[in-house]
Design an enzyme around this catalytic site. Structure first.
Site, short mmCIF file in Angstrom:
data_model
loop_
_atom_site.label_atom_id
_atom_site.label_comp_id
_atom_site.label_asym_id
_atom_site.label_seq_id
_atom_site.Cartn_x
_atom_site.Cartn_y
_atom_site.Cartn_z
N THR A 18 -14.99 -1.61 20.78
CA THR A 18 -14.97 -1.70 22.24
C THR A 18 -15.87 -2.84 22.69
O THR A 18 -16.95 -3.04 22.12
CB THR A 18 -15.44 -0.37 22.87
OG1 THR A 18 -14.68 0.70 22.30
CG2 THR A 18 -15.25 -0.36 24.37
N HIS A 78 -5.98 -13.17 27.74
CA HIS A 78 -5.64 -11.83 27.22
C HIS A 78 -4.59 -11.19 28.12
O HIS A 78 -4.41 -11.59 29.28
CB HIS A 78 -6.88 -10.93 27.19
CG HIS A 78 -7.80 -11.21 26.04
ND1 HIS A 78 -8.76 -12.18 26.08
CD2 HIS A 78 -7.88 -10.64 24.80
CE1 HIS A 78 -9.42 -12.21 24.93
NE2 HIS A 78 -8.90 -11.29 24.13
N LYS A 80 -6.33 -5.90 30.09
CA LYS A 80 -7.70 -5.99 29.58
C LYS A 80 -8.69 -5.81 30.73
O LYS A 80 -8.56 -6.45 31.77
CB LYS A 80 -7.94 -7.32 28.85
CG LYS A 80 -9.32 -7.42 28.25
CD LYS A 80 -9.45 -8.56 27.25
CE LYS A 80 -10.88 -8.71 26.73
NZ LYS A 80 -11.37 -7.54 25.99
#
Ligand SMILES: NC(=O)c1ccc[n+]([C@@H]2O[C@H](COP(=O)([O-])OP(=O)(O)OC[C@H]3O[C@@H](n4cnc5c(N)ncnc54)[C@H](OP(=O)(O)O)[C@@H]3O)[C@@H](O)[C@H]2O)c1
Length: 232
Positions: free
Chosen positions: A79, A138, A142
């Site tokens: 994470t 991304h 995200k």
């Protein structure tokens, strides 16, 4: 190994698939809905697991890691966006004599890319005709920006050339698993040095490698330290 997967999103689904192909056993999967405040991370639920793999959300990771430290279950986390709480988590790992391996990016190629970027920055140091910056892209879902890898890339570049800032521009859209680019731009030429992940499998493979390495160890490690020994 018997794996406890904390989080049931895109990354842990990719890890579960690869883990089974490699002969590992998915001991339990802990979902977001049952674990809003780490309440599902109990001794009875995790008993028998060898390693936990945590891929959740930036604002949830540290509480999960504190609970897993208290259970003394070695944990790999990918994470991003929680490193402001690393000192607190590291203290808990030491207190409980547990183990954590964390990285914003479990691609071996990215870890090599970060080292090469530091060397590139050294080459361009003092060349003031060139402006230097980072662009990272991304998928639209995200949550954090800049990406954890973008920040690691910026730190690697700054360690090669402390005189520059290397500002980061973040692009969010579509399904891009992760692209990072260093740009040096002068009036009549441009240099681009990029890494592009073509799928989440590359991160899943690295996280599993880290889980295999972490079992039986004690302390706080990064993927970079696992691959190369010393920090860069
Ligand atoms: N290190 C690497 O190589 C790498 C690679 C890719 C991604 N990442 C990072 O990994 C993280 C996860 O990415 P992803 O693509 O898998 O995200 P995702 O698809 O959004 O999945 C996250 C999952 O975690 C669940 N969750 C949230 N809080 C939880 C908790 N306290 N306990 C258990 N589960 C919880 C969410 O459930 P709910 O929806 O119910 O909240 C969701 O299913 C992000 O921070 C991402 O930036 C790292």
């Amino acid at each position: 190994m018997k794996l406890a997967l904390v989080g049931d999103g895109k990354m842990n689904r990719a890890i579960a698939q690869l883990a089974v192909e490699r002969g590992h056993v998915i001991h339990t999967v802990i979902t977001g809905g049952e674990n809003r405040s780490a309440e599902a991370l109990t001794a009875s639920r995790l008993q028998g697991a060898d390693v936990a793999i945590e891929f959740t959300r930036p604002e949830r990771a540290a509480d999960n890691l504190l609970a897993l430290a208290a259970l003394r279950l070695p944990t790999v986390t990918g994470t991003t966006g929680w490193l402001d709480r690393l000192p607190e988590v590291a203290r808990a790992m030491a207190t409980h004599r547990s183990a954590l391996l964390h990285s914003p990016n479990f691609s071996v190629g990215v870890q090599l890319y970060l080292r090469a970027a530091r060397d590139l920055a050294r080459q361009f140091a003092g060349r003031t005709a060139f402006d230097a910056y980072v662009v990272e892209s991304h998928h639209a879902a995200k949550r954090d920006a800049p990406s954890g890898t973008g920040l690691a890339l910026q730190a690697a570049l700054r360690s090669g050339d402390a005189a520059r800032d290397f500002p980061i521009t973040s692009v969010r859209g579509g399904h891009v698993p992760g692209t990072h680019e260093v740009c040096y731009d002068a009036p009549f030429e441009t240099i681009r040095f990029s890494h592009e992940a073509r799928g989440r499998q590359v991160f899943a493979a690295g996280a599993l490698l880290a889980a295999e390495w972490l079992a039986g160890r004690e302390g706080v490690f990064t993927f970079d330290q696992m691959l190369f020994g010393e920090a860069p």
